[in-house]
Design an enzyme around this catalytic site. Structure first.
Site, PDB file in Angstrom:
ATOM      1  N   LYS A 124      54.076 -24.456 -55.374  1.00 28.62           N
ATOM      2  CA  LYS A 124      53.892 -23.550 -54.221  1.00 28.62           C
ATOM      3  C   LYS A 124      55.038 -23.639 -53.231  1.00 28.62           C
ATOM      4  O   LYS A 124      55.446 -22.640 -52.643  1.00 28.62           O
ATOM      5  CB  LYS A 124      52.592 -23.891 -53.470  1.00 28.62           C
ATOM      6  N   GLY A 177      52.457 -32.582 -51.547  1.00 29.58           N
ATOM      7  CA  GLY A 177      53.876 -32.900 -51.715  1.00 29.58           C
ATOM      8  C   GLY A 177      54.568 -31.657 -52.232  1.00 29.58           C
ATOM      9  O   GLY A 177      54.430 -31.303 -53.386  1.00 29.58           O
ATOM     10  N   HIS A 178      55.232 -30.934 -51.357  1.00 33.90           N
ATOM     11  CA  HIS A 178      55.884 -29.687 -51.756  1.00 33.90           C
ATOM     12  C   HIS A 178      57.381 -29.926 -51.944  1.00 33.90           C
ATOM     13  O   HIS A 178      58.102 -30.201 -50.987  1.00 33.90           O
ATOM     14  CB  HIS A 178      55.622 -28.592 -50.696  1.00 33.90           C
ATOM     15  N   GLN A 204      47.432 -28.218 -52.114  1.00 28.23           N
ATOM     16  CA  GLN A 204      46.541 -28.466 -53.262  1.00 28.23           C
ATOM     17  C   GLN A 204      46.272 -27.136 -53.997  1.00 28.23           C
ATOM     18  O   GLN A 204      47.128 -26.273 -53.983  1.00 28.23           O
ATOM     19  CB  GLN A 204      45.229 -29.140 -52.818  1.00 28.23           C
ATOM     20  N   ASP A 263      49.929 -28.895 -57.321  1.00 27.33           N
ATOM     21  CA  ASP A 263      51.224 -29.177 -57.969  1.00 27.33           C
ATOM     22  C   ASP A 263      51.750 -28.009 -58.784  1.00 27.33           C
ATOM     23  O   ASP A 263      52.463 -28.199 -59.776  1.00 27.33           O
ATOM     24  CB  ASP A 263      51.121 -30.418 -58.897  1.00 27.33           C
TER      25      ASP A 263
HETATM   26  P1  IMP Z   1      42.472 -36.547 -51.493  1.00 26.37           P
HETATM   27  O1  IMP Z   1      42.919 -35.185 -51.113  1.00 26.37           O
HETATM   28  O2  IMP Z   1      43.504 -37.598 -51.249  1.00 26.37           O
HETATM   29  O3  IMP Z   1      41.138 -36.894 -50.895  1.00 26.37           O
HETATM   30  O4  IMP Z   1      42.248 -36.568 -53.095  1.00 26.37           O
HETATM   31  C1  IMP Z   1      41.184 -35.861 -53.713  1.00 26.37           C
HETATM   32  C2  IMP Z   1      41.617 -35.283 -55.061  1.00 26.37           C
HETATM   33  O5  IMP Z   1      42.573 -34.255 -54.835  1.00 26.37           O
HETATM   34  C3  IMP Z   1      42.289 -36.281 -55.989  1.00 26.37           C
HETATM   35  O6  IMP Z   1      41.970 -35.944 -57.323  1.00 26.37           O
HETATM   36  C4  IMP Z   1      43.782 -36.037 -55.764  1.00 26.37           C
HETATM   37  O7  IMP Z   1      44.554 -36.409 -56.879  1.00 26.37           O
HETATM   38  C5  IMP Z   1      43.780 -34.538 -55.552  1.00 26.37           C
HETATM   39  N1  IMP Z   1      44.915 -34.093 -54.725  1.00 26.37           N
HETATM   40  C6  IMP Z   1      45.044 -34.197 -53.393  1.00 26.37           C
HETATM   41  N2  IMP Z   1      46.206 -33.666 -52.988  1.00 26.37           N
HETATM   42  C7  IMP Z   1      46.809 -33.184 -54.090  1.00 26.37           C
HETATM   43  C8  IMP Z   1      48.026 -32.481 -54.312  1.00 26.37           C
HETATM   44  O8  IMP Z   1      48.787 -32.171 -53.390  1.00 26.37           O
HETATM   45  N3  IMP Z   1      48.292 -32.162 -55.593  1.00 26.37           N
HETATM   46  C9  IMP Z   1      47.444 -32.437 -56.623  1.00 26.37           C
HETATM   47  N4  IMP Z   1      46.295 -33.082 -56.460  1.00 26.37           N
HETATM   48  C10 IMP Z   1      45.971 -33.456 -55.205  1.00 26.37           C
END
Ligand code: IMP
Length: 425
Positions: A16, A40-41, A223, A13
């Site tokens: 990017k 989510g970009h 991420q 977040d």
């Molecule tokens: P997952 O990717 O859904 O398996 O989530 C694993 C961890 O990564 C969790 O703490 C999510 O909140 C975090 N996470 C996954 N995608 C994002 C993102 O795009 N932005 C911020 N945190 C993320």
């Protein structure tokens, strides 16, 4: 410069999408190499907001070829929904969007399993619930469905049958959930395959060909480095290689090395989901940053946890991905605050530590802060104030790489390239 990567230097977040969209203007290809629709970009162009989840952020530039590499996990229903949404904003066709034939498919049971585990515990990760982790598990255990498998029904049946009985028993007896019958899942996935088949190519050879033609390639991370499956704050991480190393495994950069790796960092720190966060603020200042910065997840709608900028974490990110410069975002949120701090080191068991190496228990890390005179910039086109300059200089001196770009608002044009900085342009 021919190869450039844009990677989140914190826990995701960082903004990017906005930096990618900006630098994509001078690139020929924008390539996603990991993650899926957990990302989510958000990109604002002329006051219009677009949120991209799995489609690369270069899609808003008509001259750019957008590529979803084989390291990505793809949920076909979501991909097609995102595609039809974005087609209302810009022209996207199989000519300017390519999907790897060997990207891994997220199926119905991956989503169900992700949700069931989060409810069941015992340890909650706080996932996005999109089925990302379970899909990567199947990839590593060699039972995954690849995008190309969606295009042939016999192959799809054969591949899906592997492990389906095991999963059905697991769901029924451990989670008391019935997963969809294999026949209906085959029909569903095959139908999606027919709809997306024109986008499917061998993206590795495409990237190889474009690089050898001298085209400029931008690799877009999702991420952040601190959520990397290997480098991140395990187990509170995502299941993919978010660091620069993921580019080599998740898309390929044949015959070249990455010339520029820009780490995108917010001027403060945020995190969604569980896991350690040394500079987290539980007071009014944290609430102020959360509200002013509209720190709410673009994918899940969850409130993000907020805290001061953390140099030891960033120092670690620089080392993990050989970052060559920093793009610092959301400086406007810190403008006009009553106090301003940066964590420059931690105290851990009586010792001073300046890098968040994995051997450090971040739950025990006491942040040591340097106070800064708050800046009051209005970012109206003038030069940054002396206070803002001091804030940015402290970051670059401590990280040993330049803060080359800074951003002070959501729009494409609310970005400044600092003097003498030309990377990515
Ligand atoms: P997952 O990717 O859904 O398996 O989530 C694993 C961890 O990564 C969790 O703490 C999510 O909140 C975090 N996470 C996954 N995608 C994002 C993102 O795009 N932005 C911020 N945190 C993320």
């Amino acid at each position: 410069m021919q190869t450039l990567a844009i990677i989140g230097a914190q826990w995701g977040d960082e903004g990017k999408g906005k930096i990618t969209d900006l630098l994509a203007e001078k690139c020929d290809l924008v390539v996603r190499y990991q993650g899926g629709h957990n990302a989510g970009h958000t990109i604002w162009v002329n006051g219009v907001k677009t949120v991209l989840h799995v489609i690369p952020s270069g899609v808003l530039h008509p001259h750019c070829l957008s590529v979803i590499g084989h390291g990505v996990v793809l949920e076909p229903e979501n991909f097609l929904a995102e595609l039809s949404k974005i087609q209302k904003v810009t022209k996207v066709t199989p000519d300017n969007l390519k999907l790897s034939s060997t990207a891994t498919v997220i199926t119905s049971y991956h989503k169900l399993l992700d949700a069931a585990r989060e409810v069941q515990g015992p340890e909650k990760i706080g996932t996005t619930g999109k089925g990302i982790g379970p899909a990567y598990e199947d990839k590593v255990s060699r039972r995954a469905i690849k995008v190309k498998d969606l295009l042939d029904k016999d192959t799809l049946v054969r591949r899906l049958s592997m492990g389906y009985a095991e999963k059905a028993i697991l769901f029924k007896h451990l989670y008391q959930i019935d997963i969809p019958a294999i026949e209906s899942e085959v029909e569903r996935l095959y139908a999606y395959g027919q709809t997306l088949k024109d986008y499917v190519v061998d993206t590795f050879s495409l990237i190889d060909q474009k690089l050898s033609q001298g085209k400029r390639v931008l690799f877009e991370g999702a991420q952040g480095i601190l959520l990397d499956i290997d480098y991140g704050t395990y187990p509170y991480v995502t299941s993919s290689s978010t660091a620069a190393s993921g580019i080599y495994t998740g898309a390929g950069c044949p015959g070249k090395k990455l010339e520029e790796v820009i780490g995108v960092a917010k001027a403060y720190t945020t995190r969604v989901g569980e896991g350690p966060f040394p500079t987290e603020l539980f007071d009014d200042v944290g609430a102020y940053i959360q509200q002013t910065g509209k720190e709410i997840g673009a994918t899940t709608g969850r409130k993000r946890r907020c805290g001061w900028l953390d140099i030891p974490l960033l120092r670690y990110s620089v080392k993990c991905s050989q970052l060559t410069s920093i793009a610092l975002t959301k400086l406007d949120i810190l403008s006009n605050m009553n106090e301003l701090k940066i964590c420059y080191a931690y105290e851990v068991n009586g010792k001073i530590v300046d890098c968040a190496y994995p051997g450090i228990n971040l739950h025990n890390a006491k942040p040591l802060y340097k106070d800064f005179k708050p800046f009051k910039d209005s970012f109206d086109g003038g030069k940054p104030s002396a206070e803002l300059d001091t804030y940015m200089s402290f970051i670059q001196e401590n990280l040993g790489i330049p803060v080359g770009i800074y951003a002070y608002g959501p729009d494409r044009n609310q970005v400044v390239f600092r003097q003498d900085y030309h990377a990515g342009r």
